[in-house]
Each structure stands twice: as structure tokens, then as C-alpha cells.
Write an enzyme that holds these catalytic residues in place. Structure first.
Site, PDB file in Angstrom:
ATOM      1  CG  LEU A  21      -1.942  -1.080   1.188  1.00  0.00           C
ATOM      2  CD1 LEU A  21      -2.803  -1.216   2.571  1.00  0.00           C
ATOM      3  CD2 LEU A  21      -2.863  -1.017   0.128  1.00  0.00           C
ATOM      4  CB  SER A  22       3.729   2.310   1.894  1.00  0.00           C
ATOM      5  OG  SER A  22       3.052   2.586   2.833  1.00  0.00           O
ATOM      6  CG  LEU A  23       4.194   5.688  -4.885  1.00  0.00           C
ATOM      7  CD1 LEU A  23       4.582   4.565  -5.904  1.00  0.00           C
ATOM      8  CD2 LEU A  23       3.494   6.798  -5.542  1.00  0.00           C
ATOM      9  CB  ALA A  27      10.760  -3.455   1.823  1.00  0.00           C
ATOM     10  CG  ASN A 102       5.686   6.064  11.002  1.00  0.00           C
ATOM     11  OD1 ASN A 102       5.806   4.822  10.608  1.00  0.00           O
ATOM     12  ND2 ASN A 102       6.763   7.009  10.492  1.00  0.00           N
ATOM     13  CG  HIS A 129      -2.079   2.057   4.406  1.00  0.00           C
ATOM     14  ND1 HIS A 129      -1.524   2.825   3.373  1.00  0.00           N
ATOM     15  CD2 HIS A 129      -1.136   1.321   5.045  1.00  0.00           C
ATOM     16  CE1 HIS A 129       0.077   2.324   3.654  1.00  0.00           C
ATOM     17  NE2 HIS A 129       0.005   1.901   4.510  1.00  0.00           N
ATOM     18  NE  ARG A 130       1.319   4.000   8.749  1.00  0.00           N
ATOM     19  CZ  ARG A 130       2.310   3.878   9.429  1.00  0.00           C
ATOM     20  NH1 ARG A 130       3.830   3.775   9.087  1.00  0.00           N
ATOM     21  NH2 ARG A 130       2.386   3.545  10.858  1.00  0.00           N
ATOM     22  CD  GLU A 164       3.915   9.753   6.789  1.00  0.00           C
ATOM     23  OE1 GLU A 164       4.212   8.498   7.345  1.00  0.00           O
ATOM     24  OE2 GLU A 164       2.960   9.921   5.975  1.00  0.00           O
ATOM     25  CG  HIS A 232       9.207   7.738   7.492  1.00  0.00           C
ATOM     26  ND1 HIS A 232       8.397   6.395   7.738  1.00  0.00           N
ATOM     27  CD2 HIS A 232       8.121   8.563   7.124  1.00  0.00           C
ATOM     28  CE1 HIS A 232       7.514   6.497   7.688  1.00  0.00           C
ATOM     29  NE2 HIS A 232       6.956   7.788   7.315  1.00  0.00           N
ATOM     30  CG  ASN A 343       4.054  -4.515   4.888  1.00  0.00           C
ATOM     31  OD1 ASN A 343       4.285  -4.471   3.661  1.00  0.00           O
ATOM     32  ND2 ASN A 343       3.339  -5.089   5.527  1.00  0.00           N
ATOM     33  CB  CYS A 349       9.880   0.916  11.566  1.00  0.00           C
ATOM     34  SG  CYS A 349      10.745   1.786  10.215  1.00  0.00           S
TER      35      CYS A 349
END
Ligand code: SUG
Length: 418
Positions: A21-23, A27, A102, A129-130, A164, A232, A343, A349
Site C-alpha cells: 500500500l505504500s508507494l 520493500a 509514526n 491506509h495510514r 509522519e 522517512h 513491509n 520503525c
């Protein structure tokens, strides 16, 4: 006990999956559609917590948010059955709150005007999604840090400006419990991938937390780092006390950034890994900088790195040399968080750093060896062993995911988060 650094790790939720889901998170994109192993993922996270507790450090935990997010699906007027939009379903199922770096930006009490530890929950608006995390994260932070004599927990900055959280924030100074300089790293939009931290969001947080202007630095992340997959700052730099551990290509104006840090932080020590030794691609692939630098009880520093670093000969060679040298980081401590790494989430993180007296925190969020065993037992019994893409959104799995979390809330006596 007095003020110490407490790392609050996010427990990996029972809906952990790979939906890509994260452009800009290479990973996550690479592993999209693979089978995920939530039980193994959560046990890996708990083992990391145990590892840091065994070093003699205080360890906290934050719990997974309710997933699937029924309120979100409801607001989007999409059901959970056959006609549901798969993209929205994947968002509602994401276990992304595990990456508590985050969750919020934290300014400890010694840095702030009113002498309280301030939190601003991150709006995470860049990734849909976040962006749905913050209301439940805020509710949880308000329980964990409820004592208003010591903590101030703020809502998010306006969604106009992406924020973030601590992943783009570093703190440098003589010791955790002393006033430090807070370094906010932001990205400039317009590149190949989204710049997820907006400068205005960072500046607003510094103001609302009551940081003296001379104690807040604002530094631009290198556009080439974002383009290479450093979505990030904590993918290319990490700091602890007087030490900054950074890749040569982390900041847009490298010389200017180092000069500003040296001027603001007396005795600052900058450990720079040159691109000629470890390329940006290798740094991002191994997550060398997504490390926890821990001040150990004997006063030395240890670097908790993902096991992947040991598999890259260049990275490993550099780490071996550093540990043997005369620098401040003497111990390299690899941990296995492979499920999260796939992910794009390494050891750093997975944790939110807070400097506080543990006695002031709601004790239900602090780990003990016994609690860790009970939690591992619940994970082993109730977390799904695997989640294949086709299972996401199915009612049977939804029930399992919901009840697994409920067992954990019950175990920690935290049913108010239900
Ligand atoms: O926001 N991955 C997270 C990883 C966050 C890592 N955090 C830090 N660097 N501090 C993200 O990109 C992937 C989920 C998915 O694709 O299903 C995800 O959200």
C-alpha cells in the site's frame, strides 16, 4: 525511578499482511501479494522487546488498533462482502500501526516550556491506509500518558500538512534526561515518490510543544534519498544523545546540516557512512540506519540493527570496523524482525521513544518478563499463522482477527481500548 528513555514497541497486529500500500516504500511494493505470517511477526516483535529488556532497559508496548476498521468501511459506504472495493478492504485491514515511530512526535519534558512531555499524534495523511490510524492512536496515547501533570497529548496538525511523527524527528544533547535539541527533517514535494513529512507540520509541532527556537532545527531530507526509497528520515539517519549516525546522502545540504547540528549541540559526534562504502541503495536495502541506538546501563552505546545488515558484506564490513574502532557505538546487536522488514519496517520503525519517569506512565503499557510471556502465549494461541491475499476481507478471518485482539486487551486489562 527518574527520567529514562522508554521504547514503546508496537505489537504486530493479527491482520498483518502484504498489500503493497505504500508507494515509495520499496520493500512493501516488492512483497505485495506475498503470504504474511502474523503469528511469527508478532513473536519476532516480542523477542526484540525481550532482547532490549535483557540489556537492562525499560520497555513499553502499544497495542494494535482495531482492524478491520469498520468505521472507515462504513464511512466509505463499502461493505465487507462480495461487492466490496478490494483497495478499501486492504486499507481497513492494514496492521500498519505496528510502526509506532509514526504514531506521534514526542518532545520530552526537559525540552518544553511547561516542563511536560508533549506528544502530537501524526496525521499520516500521505498514505490512505495510514491516515485512518490517528484517532485510535490518540485514544491509546491518552490512556497510556493520561497523567496531565507530566504529559500533554495533542491531536494531529491539520491534514493540509503531512506529518509522519518521530520517524522524521531526532533529539540530540548531553543525555536523555537533560534539555536537548530537537531536529525535524522534512521532505520537499515534487520528486518521484511522495515527500511524507511537510516542513509546516514540523514547525507547527515545535511551536505547540513549546520548544525554544534555539532548541529546534529544521533540516531538509535529500530528494535523492526519498527517490531511492528513504520514505522517512529514519531510513537514512538516527541519533542518540550526542551521536548522529547518518548516511552521507541523508540531507539535502549535508555541510549545512552538519554545521547547524554542531553549532546547536555542543560535543556533537557525527558518524557518517560514506556512499563509497555503503551505497544509498544498500543502506535502504539493509535498513542499516533503521537501527535503535541504545544507551546501555554501563553508559556505552549499542546499535540494534536488522539481521539483514549481516547479509550484506559491505554493510557488515562497515559495522565490524565501527564496533572495533574508538567511536561511541561499541556493540552491534542484530535482531530478527523479517516479517516487519518485508513491509519496510525495521527495528527503529517498530518503536516510539519517550523520555519519562516510568512511574508516571500507565503501568499496563510497561513490559515485565511475566507480561511478555503471557502476551507471547496469546499470540501463539490466537494470532493467525498466515494470511494469503485472497483471505483479506473474508468474514471468518475478520472474526479471528477481532477476537485475537480482544484476548490481548483482556490479558493486559485494557478493554477500554476495545
Ligand atoms: O508507512 N509500511 C509502512 C512502514 C513504516 C516504516 N516506518 C518508519 N520508517 N519509521 C509505511 O510505508 C506497508 C503496508 C502495506 O503495504 O500493506 C506500510 O504501511
Amino acid at each position: 525511578m527518574g527520567m529514562v528513555e522508554i521504547n514503546f514497541d508496537g505489537l504486530v497486529g493479527p491482520s498483518h499482511n502484504y498489500s503493497g500500500l505504500s508507494l515509495g516504500n520499496l520493500a512493501a511494493t516488492k512483497n505485495a501479494g506475498k503470504i504474511a505470517y502474523p503469528r511469527a511477526a508478532a513473536l519476532q516483535g516480542l523477542a526484540k522487546m525481550r532482547h532490549n529488556m535483557d540489556l537492562g532497559l525499560v520497555q513499553g508496548v502499544l497495542l494494535p488498533l482495531p482492524r478491520p476498521d469498520a468505521a472507515f468501511l462504513d464511512a466509505m459506504a463499502t461493505g465487507t462482502g462480495g461487492g466490496a472495493d478490494p483497495a478499501l478492504t486492504a486499507m481497513a485491514w492494514s496492521a500498519s500501526s505496528m510502526w509506532t515511530a509514526n504514531a506521534a512526535t514526542v518532545s520530552p519534558a526537559p525540552d518544553t516550556a511547561d516542563g511536560r512531555c508533549h506528544f502530537s499524534v501524526a496525521n499520516l495523511v500521505t498514505m490512505p491506509h495510514r491516515s485512518i490510524e490517528w484517532p485510535d492512536t490518540l485514544a491509546q496515547l491518552r490512556v497510556a500518558f493520561a497523567d496531565e501533570r507530566h504529559f500533554a497529548v495533542h491531536g494531529p496538525v491539520p491534514a493540509t500538512f503531512g506529518d509522519e511523527g518521530a520517524a522524521n524527528h531526532m533529539r540530540m544533547g548531553p543525555a536523555h534526561a537533560e534539555p536537548c535539541v530537537e531536529i525535524f527533517v522534512y521532505g520537499r514535494p515534487g520528486g518521484r515518490f511522495p515527500a511524507r513529512q511537510n516542513e509546516q507540520a514540523s514547525r507547527a509541532i515545535a511551536r505547540r510543544h513549546g520548544l525554544a527556537p534555539e532548541r529546534a532545527l529544521f533540516i531538509e531530507q535529500a530528494p535523492e534519498a526519498i527517490a531511492a526509497g528513504a520514505f522517512h528520515n529514519d531510513v537514512v539517519a538516527v541519533a542518540n544523545e550526542h551521536v548522529l549516525f547518518t548516511h552521507e546522502q541523508a540531507f539535502a545540504d549535508r555541510e549545512g546540516a552538519y554545521a547547524a547540528i554542531r553549532a546547536a549541540v555542543p560535543g556533537a559526534e557525527i558518524i557518517e557512512v560514506p556512499a563509497a562504502r555503503v551505497s544509498l541503495a544498500d543502506a535502504i536495502g539493509s535498513y542499516l540506519f533503521n537501527a535503535q541506538i541504545l544507551t546501555l546501563p554501563d553508559g556505552t552505546m549499542g546499535l540494534v540493527v536488522p539481521g539483514e545488515c549481516m547479509e550484506n558484506p559491505g554493510v557488515r564490513g562497515w559495522l565490524d570496523e565501527m564496533a572495533r574502532g574508538n567511536g561511541p557505538i561499541r556493540h552491534v546487536l542484530p535482531v530478527d524482525v523479517r516479517q516487519s522488514m518485508a513491509n519496510g519496517g525495521g527495528p527503529a520503525c517498530l518503536r516510539l521513544r519517550v523520555v519519562a519517569d516510568p512511574d508516571h506512565v500507565d503501568q499496563r503499557f510497561l513490559m515485565t518478563p511475566e507480561k511478555l510471556e503471557s502476551m507471547a502465549d496469546i499470540v501463539t494461541r490466537h494470532w493467525p499463522e498466515s494470511i494469503a491475499p485472497a483471505e483479506i476481507g473474508t468474514p471468518g478471518l475478520a472474526d479471528r482477527v477481532i477476537s485475537a485482539r480482544n484476548f490481548m486487551l483482556e490479558c493486559l486489562n485494557l478493554k477500554e481500548l476495545g
